[in-house]
Design a protein around this motif. Structure first.
Motif, PDB file in Angstrom:
ATOM      1  N   LEU A   1      37.770  36.897  30.239  1.00 56.69           N
ATOM      2  CA  LEU A   1      38.789  36.290  31.083  1.00 56.69           C
ATOM      3  C   LEU A   1      38.695  36.938  32.450  1.00 56.69           C
ATOM      4  CD1 LEU A   1      41.314  34.489  31.492  1.00 56.69           C
ATOM      5  CD2 LEU A   1      42.680  36.371  30.578  1.00 56.69           C
ATOM      6  N   VAL A   2      38.529  36.118  33.479  1.00 56.75           N
ATOM      7  CA  VAL A   2      38.307  36.645  34.828  1.00 56.75           C
ATOM      8  C   VAL A   2      39.361  36.098  35.784  1.00 56.75           C
ATOM      9  CG1 VAL A   2      36.689  36.833  36.749  1.00 56.75           C
ATOM     10  CG2 VAL A   2      35.822  36.779  34.386  1.00 56.75           C
ATOM     11  N   ILE A   3      40.088  36.994  36.448  1.00 58.64           N
ATOM     12  CA  ILE A   3      41.005  36.657  37.534  1.00 58.64           C
ATOM     13  C   ILE A   3      40.639  37.547  38.712  1.00 58.64           C
ATOM     14  CG2 ILE A   3      43.381  36.534  38.339  1.00 58.64           C
ATOM     15  CD1 ILE A   3      42.899  34.626  36.049  1.00 58.64           C
ATOM     16  N   SER A   4      40.033  36.950  39.742  1.00 60.99           N
ATOM     17  CA  SER A   4      39.530  37.735  40.885  1.00 60.99           C
ATOM     18  C   SER A   4      38.636  38.861  40.369  1.00 60.99           C
ATOM     19  CB  SER A   4      40.692  38.254  41.724  1.00 60.99           C
ATOM     20  OG  SER A   4      41.397  37.173  42.299  1.00 60.99           O
ATOM     21  N   GLU A   5      38.961  40.109  40.697  1.00 60.49           N
ATOM     22  CA  GLU A   5      38.111  41.213  40.242  1.00 60.49           C
ATOM     23  C   GLU A   5      38.503  41.768  38.885  1.00 60.49           C
ATOM     24  OE1 GLU A   5      40.906  43.121  43.406  1.00 60.49           O
ATOM     25  OE2 GLU A   5      40.003  41.177  42.968  1.00 60.49           O
ATOM     26  N   LEU A   6      39.572  41.239  38.288  1.00 69.06           N
ATOM     27  CA  LEU A   6      39.964  41.679  36.948  1.00 69.06           C
ATOM     28  C   LEU A   6      39.137  40.943  35.895  1.00 69.06           C
ATOM     29  CD1 LEU A   6      43.881  41.854  36.939  1.00 69.06           C
ATOM     30  CD2 LEU A   6      42.265  43.752  37.057  1.00 69.06           C
ATOM     31  N   ARG A   7      38.570  41.694  34.964  1.00 69.56           N
ATOM     32  CA  ARG A   7      37.762  41.111  33.901  1.00 69.56           C
ATOM     33  C   ARG A   7      38.148  41.742  32.573  1.00 69.56           C
ATOM     34  NH1 ARG A   7      32.988  38.514  35.497  1.00 69.56           N
ATOM     35  NH2 ARG A   7      32.735  38.411  37.771  1.00 69.56           N
ATOM     36  N   ALA A   8      38.470  40.903  31.593  1.00 76.74           N
ATOM     37  CA  ALA A   8      38.827  41.403  30.271  1.00 76.74           C
ATOM     38  C   ALA A   8      37.996  40.674  29.224  1.00 76.74           C
ATOM     39  CB  ALA A   8      40.313  41.198  29.999  1.00 76.74           C
ATOM     40  N   LYS A   9      37.262  41.434  28.431  1.00 70.79           N
ATOM     41  CA  LYS A   9      36.510  40.856  27.325  1.00 70.79           C
ATOM     42  C   LYS A   9      37.461  40.588  26.169  1.00 70.79           C
ATOM     43  CE  LYS A   9      32.198  43.196  28.592  1.00 70.79           C
ATOM     44  NZ  LYS A   9      31.146  44.154  28.162  1.00 70.79           N
ATOM     45  N   ALA A  10      36.986  39.864  25.155  1.00 73.93           N
ATOM     46  CA  ALA A  10      37.819  39.553  23.995  1.00 73.93           C
ATOM     47  C   ALA A  10      38.349  40.844  23.386  1.00 73.93           C
ATOM     48  CB  ALA A  10      37.013  38.774  22.959  1.00 73.93           C
ATOM     49  N   GLY A  11      39.680  40.873  23.172  1.00 71.23           N
ATOM     50  CA  GLY A  11      40.313  42.058  22.600  1.00 71.23           C
ATOM     51  C   GLY A  11      40.677  43.119  23.620  1.00 71.23           C
TER      52      GLY A  11
ATOM     53  N   LYS B   1      43.537  44.101  30.842  1.00 70.98           N
ATOM     54  CA  LYS B   1      43.241  44.701  32.135  1.00 70.98           C
ATOM     55  C   LYS B   1      44.400  44.441  33.090  1.00 70.98           C
ATOM     56  CE  LYS B   1      39.245  46.499  31.194  1.00 70.98           C
ATOM     57  NZ  LYS B   1      37.976  45.995  31.739  1.00 70.98           N
ATOM     58  N   GLN B   2      44.699  45.441  33.936  1.00 73.32           N
ATOM     59  CA  GLN B   2      45.778  45.335  34.905  1.00 73.32           C
ATOM     60  C   GLN B   2      45.294  45.788  36.271  1.00 73.32           C
ATOM     61  OE1 GLN B   2      48.717  47.864  32.724  1.00 73.32           O
ATOM     62  NE2 GLN B   2      49.951  45.995  32.630  1.00 73.32           N
ATOM     63  N   GLY B   3      45.863  45.202  37.309  1.00 69.27           N
ATOM     64  CA  GLY B   3      45.488  45.632  38.640  1.00 69.27           C
ATOM     65  C   GLY B   3      46.207  44.859  39.723  1.00 69.27           C
ATOM     66  N   LEU B   4      46.058  45.340  40.959  1.00 71.25           N
ATOM     67  CA  LEU B   4      46.613  44.664  42.134  1.00 71.25           C
ATOM     68  C   LEU B   4      45.541  43.766  42.730  1.00 71.25           C
ATOM     69  CD1 LEU B   4      48.468  47.704  43.723  1.00 71.25           C
ATOM     70  CD2 LEU B   4      49.555  45.692  42.713  1.00 71.25           C
ATOM     71  N   ILE B   5      45.872  42.481  42.867  1.00 72.73           N
ATOM     72  CA  ILE B   5      44.913  41.491  43.343  1.00 72.73           C
ATOM     73  C   ILE B   5      45.279  41.062  44.757  1.00 72.73           C
ATOM     74  CG2 ILE B   5      43.956  39.192  42.935  1.00 72.73           C
ATOM     75  CD1 ILE B   5      43.218  41.293  40.830  1.00 72.73           C
ATOM     76  N   ASN B   6      44.308  41.082  45.650  1.00 70.10           N
ATOM     77  CA  ASN B   6      44.555  40.587  47.011  1.00 70.10           C
ATOM     78  C   ASN B   6      44.655  39.067  47.015  1.00 70.10           C
ATOM     79  OD1 ASN B   6      43.236  43.372  47.641  1.00 70.10           O
ATOM     80  ND2 ASN B   6      44.093  42.679  49.583  1.00 70.10           N
TER      81      ASN B   6
END
Length: 318
Positions: free
Chosen positions: A5-15, A18-23
């Motif tokens: 799952l990809v949102i901007s620079e955040l990437r989380a594989k199955a299971g 991920k957390q972060g501040l997105i511009n």
């Protein structure tokens, strides 16, 4: 299975979570986002909190859900924004983004070349809503508002999307769900333009962050994730069954001045009943507001000062 799952620079594989501040696009404005990519297959749910930065119970609810949900118990994925309007949150600015003085909820689907509010709406539409199968925009009473917990569903969407949204609304522990005829809000835009079942939920009031409101909000959100088979969670029973409101009246101020409200959120009103009045600084009445039909007060402004065009009272016919 969604391998990543990809949102901007955040990437989380199955299971993974991920957390972060997105511009936001080409700006320095940042938005805190949690993505939870479940261990198993399933749908994607988007939850946005804090579109209005002083609606605190929904923001705390989102923060706690993002921290506590275990991706190993998730089928599908969950995207949580907490809060959307960080500038309004830090600045304690009711309803608007302080940089452009706009209400994000009024500028969807947004504009990538517009002001910061329009860019935020564009980002949510194209980077988040576009990935979702279901969308919940969670709100609450702002600094100047009291309200009874209720839900809005997209009344202008395709009939199948509207029906699915109503079905979901009935699982929430609130007293009322309301047909909305707006077209430019986040959840209505998602339902109309993307055909995604969506709801806007209201809980909490007056800019307070009460534990009881947060607990009730978390219960609702965990229950709905369970209903959607996204989270392995034992759904708990509700205290009430929400009643549908198909007609609602929204009163806005005709004048700048001093507002006195004669009704409270959750109270019944009768046709012709005086709801409130605005006076000038000398106590002279400028405008008086009456109920057009019997109904129940959904929310009301508790602030003494009001500007022209600002919200005063909303009530609906049961």
């Amino acid at each position: 299975m969604n391998q990543e799952l990809v949102i901007s620079e955040l990437r989380a594989k199955a299971g993974e979570k991920k957390q972060g501040l997105i511009n936001i696009l080409d700006t320095k404005t940042q938005m805190p986002i949690t993505i939870i990519n479940g261990k198993n297959d399933g749908n994607t749910v988007l939850i946005t909190a804090g579109v209005h930065g002083c609606e605190y119970p929904c923001i705390k609810t989102a923060i706690e859900l993002a921290k506590e949900i275990d991706p190993q118990k998730v089928s599908g994925s969950i995207i949580i924004v907490h809060p959307v309007n960080t500038q309004g949150f830090i600045g304690r600015n009711a309803a608007i983004v302080p940089e452009d003085n706009k209400n994000i909820l009024r500028v969807f689907p947004g504009d990538k070349n517009g002001t910061i509010s329009e860019k935020i709406a564009y980002f949510i539409t194209n980077e988040l809503i576009s990935k979702a199968d279901f969308y919940f925009d969670i709100h609450g009473g702002d600094l100047h508002e009291d309200l009874v917990p209720h839900i809005y569903y997209p009344g202008m969407a395709d009939s199948k999307v509207m029906e699915k949204s109503i079905k979901l609304a009935k699982h929430f522990n609130v007293e009322y769900f309301v047909k909305s005829n707006t077209t430019n809000g986040s959840y209505t835009s998602a339902a109309i333009n993307k055909n995604i079942p969506s709801l806007l939920i209201e809980r909490g009031s007056c800019g307070l962050c009460k534990d009881d409101d947060v607990k009730a909000y978390k219960k609702d959100m965990l229950n709905i994730l369970s209903v959607l088979d996204i989270l392995n969670y034992n759904k708990t029973d509700n205290d009430c069954t929400p009643k549908e409101i198909k007609e609602a009246k929204y009163l806005d101020s005709l004048s700048e001045g001093c507002w006195t409200c004669f009704v409270k959120a959750g109270e019944s009103v009768k046709k012709g009943e005086k709801l409130g009045e605005i006076t000038d600084y000398f106590g002279n009445v400028l405008d008086t507001y009456y109920a057009d039909f019997d109904g129940v007060v959904l929310y009301n402004t508790v602030a003494f000062s009001v500007t022209k065009g600002s919200s005063l009272v909303a009530y609906g016919r049961i």
